[in-house]
Design a protein around this motif. Structure first.
Motif, PDB file in Angstrom:
ATOM      1  N   ILE A  14       0.839  -1.206   0.000  1.00 34.90           N
ATOM      2  CA  ILE A  14       0.000   0.000   0.000  1.00 34.90           C
ATOM      3  C   ILE A  14       0.873   1.255   0.000  1.00 34.90           C
ATOM      4  CG2 ILE A  14      -1.630   1.345   1.380  1.00 34.90           C
ATOM      5  CD1 ILE A  14      -2.872  -1.361   2.219  1.00 34.90           C
ATOM      6  N   ALA A  15       1.911   1.259   0.813  1.00 33.55           N
ATOM      7  CA  ALA A  15       2.804   2.424   0.866  1.00 33.55           C
ATOM      8  C   ALA A  15       3.510   2.635  -0.465  1.00 33.55           C
ATOM      9  CB  ALA A  15       3.822   2.246   1.990  1.00 33.55           C
ATOM     10  N   SER A  16       3.879   1.560  -1.140  1.00 31.80           N
ATOM     11  CA  SER A  16       4.580   1.675  -2.416  1.00 31.80           C
ATOM     12  C   SER A  16       3.666   2.166  -3.533  1.00 31.80           C
ATOM     13  CB  SER A  16       5.185   0.328  -2.810  1.00 31.80           C
ATOM     14  OG  SER A  16       6.159  -0.049  -1.870  1.00 31.80           O
ATOM     15  N   MET A  17       2.390   1.823  -3.469  1.00 34.09           N
ATOM     16  CA  MET A  17       1.464   2.244  -4.525  1.00 34.09           C
ATOM     17  C   MET A  17       1.300   3.753  -4.559  1.00 34.09           C
ATOM     18  SD  MET A  17      -1.612  -0.573  -4.701  1.00 34.09           S
ATOM     19  CE  MET A  17      -2.408   0.090  -3.281  1.00 34.09           C
ATOM     20  N   LYS A  18       1.362   4.410  -3.418  1.00 32.32           N
ATOM     21  CA  LYS A  18       1.143   5.858  -3.339  1.00 32.32           C
ATOM     22  C   LYS A  18       2.432   6.659  -3.457  1.00 32.32           C
ATOM     23  CE  LYS A  18      -3.239   5.531  -2.750  1.00 32.32           C
ATOM     24  NZ  LYS A  18      -4.157   6.042  -3.724  1.00 32.32           N
ATOM     25  N   GLU A  19       3.561   5.982  -3.580  1.00 31.20           N
ATOM     26  CA  GLU A  19       4.846   6.680  -3.670  1.00 31.20           C
ATOM     27  C   GLU A  19       5.026   7.254  -5.073  1.00 31.20           C
ATOM     28  OE1 GLU A  19       8.092   8.448  -2.594  1.00 31.20           O
ATOM     29  OE2 GLU A  19       6.994   7.219  -1.156  1.00 31.20           O
ATOM     30  N   LEU A  20       5.176   8.557  -5.156  1.00 38.47           N
ATOM     31  CA  LEU A  20       5.304   9.220  -6.450  1.00 38.47           C
ATOM     32  C   LEU A  20       6.696   9.082  -7.048  1.00 38.47           C
ATOM     33  CD1 LEU A  20       3.301  12.471  -5.696  1.00 38.47           C
ATOM     34  CD2 LEU A  20       2.515  10.418  -6.872  1.00 38.47           C
ATOM     35  N   SER A  21       7.697   8.974  -6.196  1.00 40.81           N
ATOM     36  CA  SER A  21       9.067   8.933  -6.700  1.00 40.81           C
ATOM     37  C   SER A  21       9.612   7.500  -6.705  1.00 40.81           C
ATOM     38  CB  SER A  21       9.962   9.830  -5.845  1.00 40.81           C
ATOM     39  OG  SER A  21       9.973   9.362  -4.516  1.00 40.81           O
ATOM     40  N   PHE A  22       8.770   6.518  -6.926  1.00 40.63           N
ATOM     41  CA  PHE A  22       9.180   5.119  -6.949  1.00 40.63           C
ATOM     42  C   PHE A  22      10.070   4.847  -8.158  1.00 40.63           C
ATOM     43  CE2 PHE A  22       8.600   0.747  -8.371  1.00 40.63           C
ATOM     44  CZ  PHE A  22       8.928   0.060  -7.225  1.00 40.63           C
ATOM     45  N   THR A  23      11.207   4.214  -7.905  1.00 41.29           N
ATOM     46  CA  THR A  23      12.089   3.808  -8.997  1.00 41.29           C
ATOM     47  C   THR A  23      12.514   2.361  -8.776  1.00 41.29           C
ATOM     48  OG1 THR A  23      14.110   4.496  -7.875  1.00 41.29           O
ATOM     49  CG2 THR A  23      13.017   6.145  -9.250  1.00 41.29           C
ATOM     50  N   VAL A  24      12.788   1.684  -9.852  1.00 38.92           N
ATOM     51  CA  VAL A  24      13.226   0.288  -9.776  1.00 38.92           C
ATOM     52  C   VAL A  24      14.603   0.203  -9.118  1.00 38.92           C
ATOM     53  CG1 VAL A  24      13.779  -1.753 -11.131  1.00 38.92           C
ATOM     54  CG2 VAL A  24      11.838  -0.349 -11.760  1.00 38.92           C
TER      55      VAL A  24
END
Length: 101
Positions: free
Chosen positions: A32-42
């Motif tokens: 859930i926390a990762s879904m809302k993260e705008l600056s997510f990078t691989v």
């Protein structure tokens, strides 16, 4: 999660179903926390997972090392941790110097 998997693969240790059930909220919370993260990078995910796997393997392999026969006269859990930390530092120095200059 990684520690439980490493315990099973390396030590053959199966934990109680209650332990595995407690992992479900953790996995859900991270998802859930990762879904809302705008600056997510691989790259960030890979770095975090590498750190997680490394830490888990250090604990599991230390446990495996300490559960066998006597290794040395003064090698207890604290000294093993200190030796592994020193060896890790020495192995990472070339990588740090290569990346940072």
């Amino acid at each position: 999660v990684v520690t439980c998997l490493a315990n099973f693969l390396l030590l053959g240790q199966v934990l109680s179903p209650m332990v595995y059930a407690t992992l479900l909220p953790i996995i859900g919370g991270v998802a859930i926390a990762s879904m809302k993260e705008l600056s997510f990078t691989v790259l960030a995910l890979a770095a975090a997972m590498l750190s997680n796997v490394s830490s888990s393997l250090r604990g599991v392999l230390s446990k495996k090392t300490m559960s066998g026969k006597q290794i040395g006269e003064n090698l207890d859990a604290q000294n093993l941790y200190a030796v592994l930390t020193a060896m890790s530092t020495l192995m990472l120095i070339p990588a740090a110097l290569g990346m940072e200059g």
